[in-house]
Design a protein around this motif. Structure first.
Motif, short mmCIF file in Angstrom:
data_model
loop_
_atom_site.label_atom_id
_atom_site.label_comp_id
_atom_site.label_asym_id
_atom_site.label_seq_id
_atom_site.Cartn_x
_atom_site.Cartn_y
_atom_site.Cartn_z
N SER A 132 -63.49 17.06 12.64
CA SER A 132 -62.34 16.35 12.96
C SER A 132 -62.14 15.08 12.05
N SER A 133 -63.30 14.52 11.46
CA SER A 133 -63.12 13.37 10.62
C SER A 133 -62.47 13.76 9.45
N VAL A 134 -62.94 14.90 8.91
CA VAL A 134 -62.48 15.24 7.66
C VAL A 134 -60.97 15.96 7.76
N ILE A 135 -60.61 16.62 8.66
CA ILE A 135 -59.38 17.02 8.93
C ILE A 135 -58.41 15.63 9.29
N SER A 136 -58.84 14.67 9.97
CA SER A 136 -58.09 13.50 10.05
C SER A 136 -57.80 12.76 9.15
N CYS A 137 -58.91 12.56 8.14
CA CYS A 137 -58.94 12.07 6.79
C CYS A 137 -57.66 12.75 5.87
N LEU A 138 -57.78 14.06 5.91
CA LEU A 138 -57.00 15.07 5.16
C LEU A 138 -55.43 14.52 5.43
N ARG A 139 -55.25 14.54 6.65
CA ARG A 139 -53.65 14.32 7.29
C ARG A 139 -53.27 12.92 6.87
N SER A 140 -54.38 12.02 6.85
CA SER A 140 -53.77 10.70 6.42
C SER A 140 -53.41 10.57 4.98
N CYS A 141 -54.16 11.49 4.26
CA CYS A 141 -54.01 11.17 2.42
C CYS A 141 -52.39 11.77 2.43
N PHE A 142 -51.99 12.81 3.30
CA PHE A 142 -50.69 13.42 3.05
C PHE A 142 -49.82 12.51 3.74
N ALA A 143 -50.17 11.85 5.16
CA ALA A 143 -49.24 11.10 5.77
C ALA A 143 -48.65 9.68 4.79
N THR A 144 -49.45 9.34 3.84
CA THR A 144 -49.19 8.21 2.99
C THR A 144 -48.06 8.63 2.27
N THR A 145 -47.82 9.80 1.77
CA THR A 145 -46.75 10.29 0.96
C THR A 145 -45.60 10.78 1.94
N ASN A 146 -45.73 10.59 3.17
CA ASN A 146 -44.51 11.14 4.17
C ASN A 146 -44.51 12.53 4.27
N ASN A 147 -45.46 13.26 3.70
CA ASN A 147 -45.54 14.63 3.92
C ASN A 147 -46.49 15.13 5.14
N GLN A 148 -46.26 16.28 5.56
CA GLN A 148 -47.12 16.58 6.48
C GLN A 148 -47.85 17.89 6.01
N ILE A 149 -48.99 18.08 6.63
CA ILE A 149 -49.96 19.28 6.40
C ILE A 149 -50.14 19.97 7.52
N SER A 150 -50.05 21.21 7.63
CA SER A 150 -50.45 21.95 8.65
C SER A 150 -51.74 22.26 8.98
N THR A 151 -52.28 22.77 10.01
CA THR A 151 -53.38 23.19 10.36
C THR A 151 -54.02 23.96 9.51
N GLU A 152 -52.99 25.07 9.02
CA GLU A 152 -53.22 26.16 8.62
C GLU A 152 -53.65 26.07 6.90
N GLN A 153 -53.03 24.75 6.67
CA GLN A 153 -53.20 24.45 5.03
C GLN A 153 -54.38 23.67 4.73
N ILE A 154 -55.16 22.94 5.92
CA ILE A 154 -56.06 22.13 5.45
C ILE A 154 -57.29 22.91 5.13
N PRO A 155 -57.82 24.14 5.31
CA PRO A 155 -59.01 24.67 4.68
C PRO A 155 -58.40 24.84 3.23
N LEU A 156 -57.31 24.88 2.60
CA LEU A 156 -57.16 25.13 1.26
C LEU A 156 -57.72 23.86 0.33
N PHE A 157 -57.84 22.66 0.81
CA PHE A 157 -58.11 21.53 0.28
C PHE A 157 -59.63 21.08 0.47
N LEU A 158 -60.35 22.03 0.77
CA LEU A 158 -61.95 21.77 1.16
C LEU A 158 -62.67 22.49 0.24
N LEU A 159 -63.57 21.86 -0.47
CA LEU A 159 -64.21 22.18 -1.52
C LEU A 159 -65.00 23.69 -1.24
#
Length: 167
Positions: A132-159
């Motif tokens: 949850s901390s990684v997911i929350s952090c990723l969401r905050s990266c997108f929130a700063t640009t006023n974009n949203q990221i869906s739960t389905e998109q989050i795995p695309l950004f994990l190494l």
């Protein structure tokens, strides 16, 4: 008398001034965040791998095994591939850095808390993909640009998801 007039004038000016609009404050916050955010996606990506290696090394030491750390060349190639893949290629360097930094923080946290010595490698990887901390952090990266990221998109950004998918 002069002081009273000065105080009244300043008070009147202060109370009559237009208060900041939310949008102005938001723009200022974004600008300050942009100016203070690192723009080093390659280095931050390589730091994910370095910190993952430290965690895996701690695990292997705890179970009496040996671990070979990822070479610099492999880190460089892996991260160049990550930055160029479809999930990251249209993002700014600052956004990439932010997303990678979320994963760096996660691996450092695991190592510092001792979780690395108490879990298996598959469990550690799984926790980095679902934490949850990684997911929350990723969401905050997108929130700063006023974009949203869906739960389905989050795995695309994990190494590890990108490595497992062969990207």
């Amino acid at each position: 008398m002069k002081n009273l007039i000065l105080i009244c004038s300043l008070s009147l000016g202060f109370f009559c001034s237009e208060s900041k609009k939310f949008e102005d404050a938001y723009k200022e916050t974004l600008l300050l965040q942009y100016l203070t955010t690192a723009n080093a996606p390659q280095e931050t990506c390589e730091s994910i791998i370095t910190n993952k290696d430290l965690c895996f090394k701690a695990y292997h030491a705890a179970v009496g095994g040996t671990f070979t750390e990822t070479s610099s060349a492999v880190k460089t190639i892996t991260c160049q591939t990550m930055i160029e893949n479809s999930a990251y290629k249209n993002m700014s360097g600052i956004a990439q850095t932010c997303a990678f930094n979320c994963q760096v923080i996660d691996w450092k946290s695991k190592t510092n808390s001792g979780v690395c010595t108490q879990s298996t490698i598959p469990a550690l990887v799984e926790s980095s993909l679902t934490g949850s901390s990684v997911i929350s952090c990723l969401r905050s990266c997108f929130a700063t640009t006023n974009n949203q990221i869906s739960t389905e998109q989050i795995p695309l950004f994990l190494l590890f998801n990108n490595i497992q998918n062969g990207e």
